[in-house]
Design a protein around this motif. Structure first.
Motif, PDB file in Angstrom:
ATOM      1  N   UNK A 129       0.916  -1.442   0.063  1.00 23.62           N
ATOM      2  CA  UNK A 129      -0.072  -0.164   0.035  1.00 23.62           C
ATOM      3  C   UNK A 129       0.927   1.397  -0.648  1.00 23.62           C
ATOM      4  N   UNK A 130       2.466   1.481   0.845  1.00 24.92           N
ATOM      5  CA  UNK A 130       2.449   2.154   0.671  1.00 24.92           C
ATOM      6  C   UNK A 130       3.804   2.634  -0.502  1.00 24.92           C
ATOM      7  N   UNK A 131       3.923   1.249  -0.970  1.00 25.15           N
ATOM      8  CA  UNK A 131       4.923   1.759  -1.733  1.00 25.15           C
ATOM      9  C   UNK A 131       3.677   2.058  -3.482  1.00 25.15           C
ATOM     10  N   UNK A 132       2.438   1.772  -3.358  1.00 21.28           N
ATOM     11  CA  UNK A 132       1.338   2.280  -4.534  1.00 21.28           C
ATOM     12  C   UNK A 132       1.628   3.739  -4.185  1.00 21.28           C
ATOM     13  N   UNK A 133       1.651   4.719  -5.481  1.00 14.38           N
ATOM     14  CA  UNK A 133       1.457   5.717  -5.343  1.00 14.38           C
ATOM     15  C   UNK A 133       0.111   6.510  -5.819  1.00 14.38           C
ATOM     16  N   UNK A 134      -0.151   5.437  -6.107  1.00 18.23           N
ATOM     17  CA  UNK A 134      -2.246   5.653  -6.194  1.00 18.23           C
ATOM     18  C   UNK A 134      -3.498   5.240  -5.347  1.00 18.23           C
ATOM     19  N   UNK A 135      -2.477   4.788  -4.330  1.00 24.43           N
ATOM     20  CA  UNK A 135      -3.802   4.260  -3.636  1.00 24.43           C
ATOM     21  C   UNK A 135      -3.423   5.188  -2.342  1.00 24.43           C
ATOM     22  N   UNK A 136      -4.428   6.625  -1.930  1.00 25.28           N
ATOM     23  CA  UNK A 136      -4.025   7.309  -1.060  1.00 25.28           C
ATOM     24  C   UNK A 136      -5.081   6.322   0.871  1.00 25.28           C
ATOM     25  N   UNK A 137      -6.024   5.227   0.512  1.00 25.45           N
ATOM     26  CA  UNK A 137      -6.175   4.485   1.543  1.00 25.45           C
ATOM     27  C   UNK A 137      -6.708   3.360   1.071  1.00 25.45           C
ATOM     28  N   UNK A 138      -7.372   2.377   2.262  1.00 25.71           N
ATOM     29  CA  UNK A 138      -7.282   0.910   2.345  1.00 25.71           C
ATOM     30  C   UNK A 138      -8.470  -0.148   3.479  1.00 25.71           C
ATOM     31  N   UNK A 139      -9.079  -0.069   2.488  1.00 24.30           N
ATOM     32  CA  UNK A 139     -10.536  -1.115   3.611  1.00 24.30           C
ATOM     33  C   UNK A 139      -9.571  -2.413   3.432  1.00 24.30           C
ATOM     34  N   UNK A 140     -10.303  -3.106   4.584  1.00 19.17           N
ATOM     35  CA  UNK A 140      -9.409  -4.072   5.042  1.00 19.17           C
ATOM     36  C   UNK A 140     -11.199  -5.104   5.271  1.00 19.17           C
ATOM     37  N   UNK A 141     -10.991  -6.234   5.575  1.00 25.82           N
ATOM     38  CA  UNK A 141     -12.439  -7.364   5.231  1.00 25.82           C
ATOM     39  C   UNK A 141     -12.475  -7.119   6.679  1.00 25.82           C
ATOM     40  N   UNK A 142     -13.499  -7.318   7.329  1.00 29.27           N
ATOM     41  CA  UNK A 142     -14.061  -7.597   8.823  1.00 29.27           C
ATOM     42  C   UNK A 142     -13.254  -8.837   9.489  1.00 29.27           C
ATOM     43  N   UNK A 143     -12.305  -7.886  10.866  1.00 23.90           N
ATOM     44  CA  UNK A 143     -11.711  -8.938  11.486  1.00 23.90           C
ATOM     45  C   UNK A 143     -11.701  -9.159  12.677  1.00 23.90           C
ATOM     46  N   UNK A 144     -11.585 -10.019  13.531  1.00 22.86           N
ATOM     47  CA  UNK A 144     -11.911 -10.185  14.745  1.00 22.86           C
ATOM     48  C   UNK A 144     -10.947  -8.867  15.537  1.00 22.86           C
ATOM     49  N   UNK A 145     -11.620  -8.313  17.014  1.00 25.51           N
ATOM     50  CA  UNK A 145     -10.456  -8.076  17.761  1.00 25.51           C
ATOM     51  C   UNK A 145      -9.271  -8.273  18.156  1.00 25.51           C
ATOM     52  N   UNK A 146      -8.466  -9.147  18.119  1.00 25.94           N
ATOM     53  CA  UNK A 146      -7.043  -9.643  17.720  1.00 25.94           C
ATOM     54  C   UNK A 146      -5.990  -9.227  16.533  1.00 25.94           C
ATOM     55  N   UNK A 147      -7.188  -9.576  15.672  1.00 28.27           N
ATOM     56  CA  UNK A 147      -6.608  -9.076  14.277  1.00 28.27           C
ATOM     57  C   UNK A 147      -6.483  -7.624  14.039  1.00 28.27           C
ATOM     58  N   UNK A 148      -7.468  -7.208  14.853  1.00 31.09           N
ATOM     59  CA  UNK A 148      -7.485  -5.417  14.693  1.00 31.09           C
ATOM     60  C   UNK A 148      -6.254  -5.302  15.196  1.00 31.09           C
TER      61      UNK A 148
END
Length: 214
Positions: free
Chosen positions: A59-78
């Motif tokens: 994500x950091x290396x992709x200059x075309x992305x300014x934000x990224x949405x992840x799939x739902x996760x449990x509390x530990x994964x978040x």
């Protein structure tokens, strides 16, 4: 001697019964399973963290992305993802009402979301920059109109007609008519200009009569 031997035998631990041996065996098996599960969970966390580090790096290396949405996760994964994002120097937020449906969004520092954008995500809505800009302009326009109205002060309502004209039959027409007659008489007899007004007209008329009679 017999008493001494009996005392020694009684002090020794008795061999476990068949029931005690089974209980201990089950306890050992349970402890082994628990340890194995802990090791598996630890390994899963390590693998999950590595995967998140890879996604964040891409994500950091992709200059075309300014934000990224992840799939739902449990509390530990978040929690792990938030830690990875913080180490990478990015910004992250969790959204969603239910714990099972909560997800994480990450942003590059230079494109950190505004309060309006965050409120939109919290309401479960997609962020539309164009609509937000139009809304901002309308708000500024309304604010300027309020300020201009405050500077102008209260509105003064002007009457549609002059009150003097409206009530001229009460305050001026009679006196004006008398003055007009007196002016005509003065001109006829060579006298000066008549004084305007009812009182003035009467006074001039008296003086003229005295001069004529004298």
């Amino acid at each position: 001697m017999a008493d001494l031997l009996g005392s020694i035998l009684s002090s020794m631990e008795k061999p476990p019964s068949l029931g005690d041996q089974e209980t201990r065996r089950k306890a050992r098996e349970q402890a082994a399973r628990l340890k194995k599960l802990q090791e598996q969970e630890k390994q899963q966390k390590v693998e999950f963290r590595k995967r998140m580090e890879k996604e964040v790096s891409d994500f950091i290396q992709d200059s075309g992305q300014i934000k990224k949405k992840f799939q739902p996760m449990n509390k530990i994964e978040r929690s792990i993802l938030h830690d990875v994002v913080e180490v990478a120097g990015l910004t992250s937020f969790s959204f969603g009402e239910d714990d099972e449906c909560r997800y994480v969004m990450i942003f590059k520092k230079e494109f950190a979301p505004s309060d309006e954008e965050l409120d939109s995500y919290r309401r479960g809505e997609e962020w539309d920059p164009q609509k937000a800009e139009e809304k901002r302009k309308l708000k500024e326009l309304a604010q300027r109109q309020e300020e201009e109205a405050a500077h102008q002060g209260p509105v003064v309502v002007s009457p549609t007609s002059d009150y003097k004209d409206k009530y001229s039959h009460l305050i001026g027409k009679g006196a004006a008519k008398d003055a007009a007659h007196m002016l005509q008489a003065n001109k006829t007899y060579g006298c000066g200009e008549a004084t305007v007004g009812a009182g003035g007209a009467g006074k001039r008329s008296t003086e003229w009569g005295q001069r004529r009679g004298g």
